[in-house]
Design a protein around this motif. Structure first.
Motif, mmCIF file in Angstrom:
data_model
loop_
_atom_site.group_PDB
_atom_site.id
_atom_site.type_symbol
_atom_site.label_atom_id
_atom_site.label_comp_id
_atom_site.label_asym_id
_atom_site.label_seq_id
_atom_site.Cartn_x
_atom_site.Cartn_y
_atom_site.Cartn_z
ATOM 1 N N GLY A 1 12.231 9.155 29.606
ATOM 2 C CA GLY A 1 13.307 10.057 29.870
ATOM 3 C C GLY A 1 12.619 11.408 29.850
ATOM 4 N N ARG A 2 13.273 12.446 29.265
ATOM 5 C CA ARG A 2 12.733 13.934 29.198
ATOM 6 C C ARG A 2 11.458 13.987 28.418
ATOM 7 N NH1 ARG A 2 18.693 15.773 27.501
ATOM 8 N NH2 ARG A 2 19.506 15.641 29.462
ATOM 9 N N GLY A 3 10.718 14.447 28.933
ATOM 10 C CA GLY A 3 9.243 14.345 27.908
ATOM 11 C C GLY A 3 8.508 13.308 28.178
ATOM 12 N N SER A 4 8.149 12.802 27.057
ATOM 13 C CA SER A 4 7.183 11.571 27.245
ATOM 14 C C SER A 4 7.861 10.256 26.322
ATOM 15 C CB SER A 4 5.767 11.661 26.835
ATOM 16 O OG SER A 4 5.965 12.140 25.465
ATOM 17 N N ALA A 5 9.052 10.562 25.854
ATOM 18 C CA ALA A 5 9.845 9.620 24.898
ATOM 19 C C ALA A 5 10.191 8.513 25.931
ATOM 20 C CB ALA A 5 10.988 10.129 24.256
ATOM 21 N N ARG A 6 9.885 7.162 25.283
ATOM 22 C CA ARG A 6 10.464 6.050 25.991
ATOM 23 C C ARG A 6 11.998 5.943 25.694
ATOM 24 N NH1 ARG A 6 5.664 1.710 24.428
ATOM 25 N NH2 ARG A 6 4.031 2.714 25.554
ATOM 26 N N ARG A 7 12.651 5.433 26.469
ATOM 27 C CA ARG A 7 14.092 5.313 26.482
ATOM 28 C C ARG A 7 14.761 4.061 26.815
ATOM 29 N NH1 ARG A 7 16.292 10.205 24.900
ATOM 30 N NH2 ARG A 7 18.037 9.989 26.695
ATOM 31 N N VAL A 8 15.540 3.605 26.103
ATOM 32 C CA VAL A 8 16.407 2.389 26.122
ATOM 33 C C VAL A 8 17.944 2.990 26.860
ATOM 34 C CG1 VAL A 8 15.322 0.912 24.677
ATOM 35 C CG2 VAL A 8 17.329 2.049 23.931
ATOM 36 N N ARG A 9 18.616 2.204 27.331
ATOM 37 C CA ARG A 9 19.894 2.463 27.651
ATOM 38 C C ARG A 9 20.870 1.772 27.384
ATOM 39 N NH1 ARG A 9 21.795 5.951 32.861
ATOM 40 N NH2 ARG A 9 24.158 5.738 32.021
ATOM 41 N N ALA A 10 22.108 2.237 26.997
ATOM 42 C CA ALA A 10 23.378 1.221 26.723
ATOM 43 C C ALA A 10 24.498 2.062 26.779
ATOM 44 C CB ALA A 10 23.061 0.828 25.014
ATOM 45 N N VAL A 11 25.277 1.443 27.422
ATOM 46 C CA VAL A 11 26.801 1.838 27.825
ATOM 47 C C VAL A 11 27.989 0.852 26.795
ATOM 48 C CG1 VAL A 11 28.668 2.309 29.301
ATOM 49 C CG2 VAL A 11 26.071 2.519 29.779
ATOM 50 N N PHE A 12 28.419 1.560 25.691
ATOM 51 C CA PHE A 12 29.672 0.871 24.973
ATOM 52 C C PHE A 12 30.791 1.269 25.384
ATOM 53 C CE2 PHE A 12 25.573 0.995 22.709
ATOM 54 C CZ PHE A 12 25.233 -0.391 22.424
ATOM 55 N N TYR A 13 31.739 0.474 25.645
ATOM 56 C CA TYR A 13 33.135 0.781 25.938
ATOM 57 C C TYR A 13 34.039 0.748 24.447
ATOM 58 C CZ TYR A 13 31.861 0.309 30.648
ATOM 59 O OH TYR A 13 31.403 0.550 32.000
ATOM 60 N N GLN A 14 35.057 1.509 24.712
ATOM 61 C CA GLN A 14 35.958 1.740 23.386
ATOM 62 C C GLN A 14 36.854 0.397 23.421
ATOM 63 O OE1 GLN A 14 35.708 4.102 20.908
ATOM 64 N NE2 GLN A 14 34.159 4.750 22.108
ATOM 65 N N GLY B 1 23.846 -10.654 21.516
ATOM 66 C CA GLY B 1 24.981 -10.601 20.584
ATOM 67 C C GLY B 1 25.006 -9.258 20.026
ATOM 68 N N TYR B 2 25.433 -8.422 21.184
ATOM 69 C CA TYR B 2 25.444 -7.164 20.871
ATOM 70 C C TYR B 2 27.003 -6.502 20.871
ATOM 71 C CZ TYR B 2 20.680 -7.507 21.841
ATOM 72 O OH TYR B 2 19.350 -7.776 21.618
ATOM 73 N N GLY B 3 27.149 -5.646 19.735
ATOM 74 C CA GLY B 3 28.500 -5.055 19.639
ATOM 75 C C GLY B 3 28.502 -3.868 19.792
ATOM 76 N N ALA B 4 29.342 -3.088 19.502
ATOM 77 C CA ALA B 4 29.562 -1.429 19.789
ATOM 78 C C ALA B 4 28.286 -0.831 18.956
ATOM 79 C CB ALA B 4 30.970 -0.929 19.213
ATOM 80 N N ALA B 5 28.007 -1.260 17.895
ATOM 81 C CA ALA B 5 26.771 -0.655 17.326
ATOM 82 C C ALA B 5 25.586 -0.934 17.709
ATOM 83 C CB ALA B 5 26.824 -1.089 15.790
ATOM 84 N N GLY B 6 25.350 -1.936 18.734
ATOM 85 C CA GLY B 6 24.004 -2.145 19.374
ATOM 86 C C GLY B 6 23.203 -3.136 18.679
ATOM 87 N N VAL B 7 23.649 -3.668 17.716
ATOM 88 C CA VAL B 7 22.920 -4.450 16.560
ATOM 89 C C VAL B 7 22.727 -6.046 17.248
ATOM 90 C CG1 VAL B 7 22.641 -5.307 14.255
ATOM 91 C CG2 VAL B 7 23.520 -3.152 14.761
ATOM 92 N N ALA B 8 21.639 -6.657 17.280
ATOM 93 C CA ALA B 8 21.705 -7.885 17.685
ATOM 94 C C ALA B 8 21.636 -9.025 16.678
ATOM 95 C CB ALA B 8 20.383 -8.106 18.648
#
Length: 187
Positions: A156-169, A16-23
């Motif tokens: 990602g850069r350095g040692s930070a864990r990264r999630v990835r998301a693409v939101f369309y206008q 249930g993910y909207g533009a804000a990425g909230v589930a």
């Protein structure tokens, strides 16, 4: 079997993910009938376990969950050697897909714990709603509060864990602006 299916099938619709990425969990009709199909079902009453194996599909209202295996762990009734009570935990394994009307989640494994209303989807998690997509390794959703957390083991850069998301206008805003620009100016 009805002790667990309504809550479990509804709760496992995780996306249930909207533009804000909230589930938020699927807000379907939890009293709707549950249709469970699988190649095999095994019930082990002595351990209060029910296992569905092979192309498992659980349908309720407009929600669907598919997995290779779904195991339901129920509580033993106090004072009874073979009596099983309400479900405590549901585990889905192997290419888990959870689909609601316009939202989809996929992962390798899903676990729903009834006592704390927590659903966890792990293993190459992909979430979609329309064209929006989010990826990670672990999604945790509280199905009562709709709070969610998506985590990743990828760095990602350095040692930070990264999630990835693409939101369309919102395309309707673009088309309204373009239509207004095409109209001749009135005096």
């Amino acid at each position: 079997m009805k002790r667990w299916t309504a809550a479990a099938a509804t709760a496992l619709v995780l996306s249930g993910y909207g533009a804000a990425g909230v589930a938020h969990a699927q807000q379907g009709d939890s009293s709707a009938p549950i249709d469970v199909s699988a190649n095999q079902q095994e019930t082990i009453n002595s351990k209060c376990i029910t296992i569905f194996r092979g192309n498992v599909e659980i349908l309720q209202d407009r929600s669907r969950m598919r997995a290779q295996q779904v195991t339901v762990y129920s509580a033993k009734r106090a004072g009874s050697e073979s009596g099983c009570g309400n479900a405590q935990r549901l585990e889905a394994e192997g290419d888990v897909y959870v689909v609601s009307e316009n939202q989809k989640a996929r992962g390798d494994r899903a676990v729903y714990t009834f006592s704390d209303n927590t659903a966890v989807l792990t293993g190459d998690v992909i979430l979609t709603k329309g064209k929006d997509v989010a990826r990670g390794d672990r999604l945790t959703v509280n199905t009562k509060t709709n709070d969610a957390k998506l985590e990743s083991n990828a760095t990602g850069r350095g040692s930070a864990r990264r999630v990835r998301a693409v939101f369309y206008q919102d395309d309707s805003k673009k088309s309204d602006t373009a239509a207004a620009a095409d109209q001749p100016a009135q005096r």
